[in-house]
Design a protein around this motif. Structure first.
Motif, PDB file in Angstrom:
ATOM      1  N   GLU A 115       1.007   1.572  17.939  1.00 15.29           N
ATOM      2  CA  GLU A 115      -0.435   1.747  18.172  1.00 15.29           C
ATOM      3  C   GLU A 115      -1.125   2.354  16.949  1.00 15.29           C
ATOM      4  N   ARG A 116      -0.470   3.343  16.308  1.00 17.25           N
ATOM      5  CA  ARG A 116      -1.065   3.950  15.114  1.00 17.25           C
ATOM      6  C   ARG A 116      -1.196   2.916  14.006  1.00 17.25           C
ATOM      7  N   PHE A 117      -0.201   2.048  13.900  1.00 17.60           N
ATOM      8  CA  PHE A 117      -0.192   1.021  12.860  1.00 17.60           C
ATOM      9  C   PHE A 117      -1.406   0.106  12.997  1.00 17.60           C
ATOM     10  N   ALA A 118      -1.782  -0.190  14.227  1.00 21.61           N
ATOM     11  CA  ALA A 118      -2.910  -1.100  14.471  1.00 21.61           C
ATOM     12  C   ALA A 118      -4.244  -0.500  14.017  1.00 21.61           C
ATOM     13  N   HIS A 119      -4.274   0.821  13.808  1.00 19.46           N
ATOM     14  CA  HIS A 119      -5.529   1.484  13.424  1.00 19.46           C
ATOM     15  C   HIS A 119      -5.543   1.948  11.970  1.00 19.46           C
ATOM     16  N   ILE A 120      -4.559   1.489  11.185  1.00 24.79           N
ATOM     17  CA  ILE A 120      -4.461   1.878   9.767  1.00 24.79           C
ATOM     18  C   ILE A 120      -5.639   1.300   8.973  1.00 24.79           C
ATOM     19  N   ASP A 121      -6.211   2.117   8.074  1.00 25.09           N
ATOM     20  CA  ASP A 121      -7.263   1.600   7.182  1.00 25.09           C
ATOM     21  C   ASP A 121      -6.902   1.773   5.706  1.00 25.09           C
ATOM     22  N   THR A 122      -5.835   2.526   5.429  1.00 23.67           N
ATOM     23  CA  THR A 122      -5.387   2.746   4.047  1.00 23.67           C
ATOM     24  C   THR A 122      -3.874   2.582   3.974  1.00 23.67           C
ATOM     25  N   MET A 123      -3.413   1.807   3.004  1.00 25.26           N
ATOM     26  CA  MET A 123      -1.973   1.604   2.849  1.00 25.26           C
ATOM     27  C   MET A 123      -1.576   1.984   1.423  1.00 25.26           C
ATOM     28  N   ILE A 124      -0.687   2.972   1.317  1.00 21.94           N
ATOM     29  CA  ILE A 124      -0.253   3.484   0.019  1.00 21.94           C
ATOM     30  C   ILE A 124       1.159   2.971  -0.275  1.00 21.94           C
ATOM     31  N   PHE A 125       1.343   2.355  -1.431  1.00 26.54           N
ATOM     32  CA  PHE A 125       2.628   1.772  -1.814  1.00 26.54           C
ATOM     33  C   PHE A 125       3.263   2.561  -2.955  1.00 26.54           C
ATOM     34  N   ASP A 126       4.523   2.910  -2.783  1.00 29.86           N
ATOM     35  CA  ASP A 126       5.318   3.390  -3.913  1.00 29.86           C
ATOM     36  C   ASP A 126       5.524   2.200  -4.843  1.00 29.86           C
ATOM     37  N   LYS A 127       5.651   2.446  -6.151  1.00 33.73           N
ATOM     38  CA  LYS A 127       5.785   1.328  -7.094  1.00 33.73           C
ATOM     39  C   LYS A 127       7.229   0.852  -7.221  1.00 33.73           C
ATOM     40  N   THR A 128       8.072   1.714  -7.747  1.00 36.64           N
ATOM     41  CA  THR A 128       9.428   1.306  -8.109  1.00 36.64           C
ATOM     42  C   THR A 128      10.280   1.018  -6.875  1.00 36.64           C
ATOM     43  N   GLY A 129      10.788  -0.207  -6.800  1.00 36.54           N
ATOM     44  CA  GLY A 129      11.653  -0.591  -5.691  1.00 36.54           C
ATOM     45  C   GLY A 129      10.901  -1.037  -4.457  1.00 36.54           C
TER      46      GLY A 129
END
Length: 811
Positions: free
Chosen positions: A490-504
């Motif tokens: 349910e929390r995933f469905a309300h995400i508005d910002t996604m932060i990605f680690d770079k390496t790997g």
């Protein structure tokens, strides 16, 4: 705090699981309870050891039981080759002599043995093997083995068809004369010529149906007596009232009051019970489809393994394989357990794990996963994880836990359901009293009362959330995506910002040669690879790998000297080779112009430059960097189109970070962030009201994954990252982030649809059953149609949830 897992018996549905949770939470020692309906287990956290007897007494009042998870197992064996008492004593001695056997009793008369043993210390296959060595042949008595799919009994197969046939006959007899065109009915049971026979045949048929469906009355009455009325209570009171009143009418007919022939409601009681039984059966059959993901995963696990011990191959059950055991896997067999290959080589089909159809070549030292298929060659595998900690078990457990845990949205239905049944009972009584006052007709009043009780089943409300979560998490698992809980979904469905680690994560996590400036690349890489061959530095490995890739000539270097932070120098064919950064080569007398435009372009792209010189001549410059994964850029584009703000987080320098960010299509890049600062970045976004998902793969991402609203771990990453995350992507593909996000949204939409229709149905059905349409000149709802509508509501909710099985991400 003490955390223990117990087995729960007697649970049939989500309402049962909720009741067990509620009862256990009332125990004084208990801090928290998490009930898993699928596994029939409860995880209890208590401040001291649980009083199991008291908890069991409380649960037994509601027809449940709590039991500890047994460590010992008892098995019955048939033993061939025994001829006398000494044979029996010998077999008993052999069995008792095995480490881990608690009790062994051999019966010569029946040629059977009962053995209680600790499955952690000794394996059933070893017991049978020990008997074989002693000259006897032992085998498990088949009817004592747990079967995956037991054949249903005669009652289980036929009780619903019989009840439906009886209900049809009852309905025909009881209502055939009420139709606009009366249907023929034998005179011997006609209400005009033989009213007593007419009543008695209905009494017999209704009684038989109620006996077949007695579970509703047993469960419903017990729940009512213990102050926790449920759907069964509604059916019990509603149909029970109709049956008892009809019984009263039958007695009046026997006494000569023939007018009571028009006051019989046996058909309402019997037909409603039959329809409710059919509805629950169809509902259960539909719900079974929601477990497809778990069943398909469980089918991947073989039931036995071939144990290799002291040169012998012994077939044992999978539960008996322990860490350190050696197992044999022949070509065409499934690999029984996780482990490391210590002998042999083969191609392994790992599609169950990764979703990829191409087999993977495996050699000595390579890890293999239980459930994958050995396509060719015999393998000897050293087991590295027991069944409880295997990758497949973890996958199954993730799905089970996600399906067993409620999403916050389910609390709405829970809160309504907790007051719904008592409220319906009050409405039914008030409606009955109202119409009795209005019509002065007890039969009419009873019809309204029964209809309200039957139509107001809260099952649709209770099924709305768990069925959608079960199907959704199952569908995700089939795509190599594991959502650990309904709450995370349910929390995933309300995400508005996604932060990605770079390496790997965005990148492959391994430096590779991206460019070369020089005259003769094969020769240059031949010299560089020879100098770097003995180094474990990532840049050195990238050069050696690239030399092999382009099939460069091979040389052997001597007098190799590594200069920390600068590079390496060596001699090849008596001449000096120097490989390293610009500073190092300048010190060795090579003319390096770092401001050169070509070099500057490579640096702007985030490359690390490695220069090479041989015998006083500059061979060239090699550009090395961690390349972007193939699907990273298209994934970022898709996420932005969905309205999600995409951010890249890395410890790299700003030039390299911006270069990768630009290639991936990410404008918001945060560089030079230390591992312990990643959590601070997450927290800063959350303070600004953002709902943040963090995607990472390393140990240094674990804290950030935990702190984020949704932590997403790449399955190929560290165990710590996987354990810290809410979502695990097994296939190591960025596009699965989008698939998971869109699936989470689809599940939440489905839950909302289910809740809407469940609320709408009850809001509409109860007033109609209470006689609202009749009040304005319309028809009165029959209890029979109320029962059919009630069953349909549950089936429609489950069917709507099953639509998620056809989900496909839109690209």
């Amino acid at each position: 705090m003490i955390k223990e897992t117990y087995r729960i018996e007697g649970m049939h549905c989500a309402a049962c699981a909720a009741a067990v949770e509620r009862i256990l939470k009332k125990q004084p020692q208990v801090e928290s309870v998490e009930v898993n309906l699928i596994m029939n287990q409860a995880v209890i956290v208590a401040n001291e050891e649980l009083d199991l007897e008291a908890a069991n007494q409380a649960l037994q009042k509601a027809e449940f039981a709590i039991l500890p998870l047994a460590e010992y197992v008892t098995v019955n064996l048939t033993i061939k080759g025994m001829h006398c008492a000494s044979c029996a004593n010998a077999c008993e001695k052999i069995l008792k002599g095995q480490n881990g056997v608690k009790e062994a009793s051999v019966n010569l008369l029946t040629n059977q043995a009962s053995v209680t043993y600790d499955k952690r210390k000794v394996k059933l296959g070893e017991l049978l093997h020990a008997l074989q060595k002693g000259g006897y042949e032992g085998s498990v008595i088949l009817d004592q083995q747990q079967k995956v799919e037991e054949k249903p009994s005669f009652y289980e197969r036929w009780h619903i068809p019989i009840a439906l046939v009886l209900a049809f006959v009852l309905l025909y007899i009881g209502m055939s004369h009420m139709l606009p065109i009366a249907l023929p009915l034998p005179q011997i049971i006609h209400y005009e010529t033989h009213p007593l026979n007419f009543a008695l045949i209905q009494f017999v048929l209704a009684t038989l149906i109620i006996l077949i469906g007695n579970a509703f009355f047993i469960r419903g009455s017990k729940a009512l007596l213990h102050g926790a009325p449920n759907m069964d209570s509604l059916v019990c009171i509603g149909t029970g009232s109709a049956y008892l009143y009809s019984l009263y009418a039958l007695v009046q007919i026997m006494q000569g009051n023939l007018m009571y022939v028009h006051h019989l409601y046996f058909e309402s009681a019997g037909v409603v019970v039959a329809l409710v039984m059919l509805g629950k059966h169809l509902e259960a059959r539909s719900k079974r489809k929601t477990f497809d993901a778990i069943r398909s995963l469980m089918k991947l696990r073989p039931s036995t393994a071939t144990l290799y011990k002291e040169g012998e191959e012994i077939t044992v059950s999978l539960e008996e394989v322990a860490i350190g055991d050696q197992i044999v896997v022949k070509a065409g067999d499934q690999i029984a357990m996780d482990g490391t290959i210590i002998e042999g080589s083969s191609s392994v089909d790992e599609s169950m794990l990764s979703g990829e159809s191409m087999p993977v070549d495996k050699e000595i030292g390579d890890a293999v996963v239980g459930g994958t298929l050995n396509l060719s060659g015999r393998l000897l595998v050293s087991v590295s994880a027991n069944m409880d900690n295997s990758v497949l078990t973890k996958m199954i457990r993730m799905v089970e836990n996600a399906q067993g845990k409620k999403a916050p949205i389910a609390k709405v239905a829970d809160q309504v359901a907790s007051v719904f049944v008592p409220a319906v009972m009050v409405i039914a009584v008030l409606a009955g009293i109202f119409w009795y006052v209005m019509e002065q007709d007890f039969t009419f009043s009873l019809t309204v009362f029964v209809s309200v009780m039957v139509i107001a089943c809260p099952c649709a409300l209770g099924l709305a959330t768990p069925t959608a979560i079960m199907v959704g998490t199952g569908k995700a698992a089939q795509n190599g995506i594991f959502l650990k809980s309904g709450e995370a979904l349910e929390r995933f469905a309300h995400i508005d910002t996604m932060i990605f680690d770079k390496t790997g994560t965005l990148t492959i996590g391994k430096p590779v040669v991206s460019d070369f400036i020089g005259d003769d690349a094969p020769q240059a890489f031949a010299y560089m690879a020879a100098a770097e061959a003995g180094s474990n530095h990532p840049l050195s490995k990238a050069i050696v790998d690239h030399a092999q890739k382009i099939d460069a000539p091979k040389y052997t270097a001597s007098e190799v000297v590594s200069m920390h932070g600068l590079g390496v120098q060596a001699r090849i064919e008596g001449k000096e080779i120097v490989v390293g950064n610009a500073k190092f080569l300048k010190e060795k007398g090579y003319a390096i112009k770092e401001e050169q435009e070509a070099y500057h372009k490579l640096l702007k792209k985030g490359n690390t430059l490695v220069f090479a010189g041989y015998d006083g001549r500059l061979l060239g410059v090699c550009a090395i960097r961690d390349e972007l994964k193939a699907d990273s850029a298209v994934t970022m584009k898709k996420l932005r189109s969905l309205g999600i703000d995409v951010v890249m987080l890395t410890g790299d320098n700003e030039i390299a970070a911006k270069a990768i960010g630009e290639e991936a299509g990410i404008t918001h890049v945060i560089a030079q962030v230390l591992p312990d600062q990643k959590g601070d970045v997450i927290a800063s976004f959350q303070k600004n009201g953002k709902k943040v998902a963090m995607v990472g793969d390393g140990i240094n991402d674990a804290y950030a994954l935990t702190l984020a609203d949704v932590g997403i771990a790449i399955g190929s990453g560290s165990d710590v990252a996987v354990e810290s995350a809410d979502v695990v992507l097994v296939k190591d593909e960025m596009k699965d982030v989008v698939v998971a996000y869109e699936l989470a949204n689809a599940v939440i939409r489905n839950i909302k649809q289910n809740l809407f229709w469940a609320f709408f149905y009850n809001s509409l059905g109860i007033p109609i059953a209470a006689g609202l349409l009749y009040f304005f000149g319309g028809p009165l709802l029959s209890p029979v149609f109320a029962g059919a509508a009630m069953a349909f509501s549950s089936i429609s909710v489950v069917s709507n949830a099953l639509r998620l099985r056809r989900f496909q991400a839109k690209w």
